[in-house]
Design an enzyme around this catalytic site. Sequence first.
Site: not given
Ligand code: G3P
Length: 218
Positions: A83
Site C-alpha cells: 500500500k
Molecule cells: O484503510 C483506509 C481507510 O479505510 C481508513 O478509514 O475510517 O480511518 O477513514 P477511516
Amino acid sequence: MKFFVDTAETKDIHELAATGLLDGVTTNPTLIAKSGRKILDVIAEICAIVPGPVSAEVAATDYENILREAKVLRRIATNVTIKVPLTPDGLRACKYLSSDGAMVNVTLCFSAAQALLAAKAGATFISPFVGRLDDVGQDGMELISDIVTIYRNYEALHTQVLVASVRSPMHVIHAAKIGAHVATLPPAVLRSLYAHPLTEKGLTTFLADWQKTGQTIA
Ligand code: G3P
C-alpha cells in the site's frame, strides 16, 4: 463485489474469515498502531489466515525507501499487497512494483484525477476514502461513481476500485449499485450487513412454531 476487512485485529479476522465471505484484508499505520503489535508479525499472521490480498502500508514517503520497505513486506507472503500513498513518489513506486509483479494498493485517494494517475501507474487497487470526504462535506460516493465511470471508459485500465473509509451499510449498498469492485469494511460494518429486525423476528416465530410440532430433522 469483494469484501475486505479493514483491521489489524487478528481475532476479528479469524472470525470473519470463517464465514467464507471474506476476500481480503486492508491495514494502515493507524490500525497497526491500534493493534499494539509489530507490523511484520501481524501481516504474517493475517496472510496465514486469509489467502486473498492483504494490504500492508509502507511508512516511507520517498521513492527509494518505499521500494526498500516494499521489499521487506513482499518477503512476508505472496498475498501481501503493497500500500503506497497517492504522491508522485508513491505512484512512481507503484509503477515499478506493479511491473515487477507485486499487487499495489494506492491509498489516500480523494479525487478522480488522482485515481486516473494511479490506474496509469498500474495500481491493482485504488482506495478512495468515502467517509473522510463525507466528513468534510463532499460526497464520497459521487467520487466512486466518477472513478468507476472513468475506468470503464478505458479497457486498458485494470485497476480495481476499493471503496475505503466505509462507515455504514449504506456506503456498501451505494458502492455495489455503482459497481465498485471491492469495499473494505471495519469489522462492525461487515457484521452489521447481516442484520435486519424482520429476519430476527421471523426466525423467532419459525423456531417457536417448529417447537410446537415436536419434530426433529434427522
Ligand atoms: O484503510 C483506509 C481507510 O479505510 C481508513 O478509514 O475510517 O480511518 O477513514 P477511516
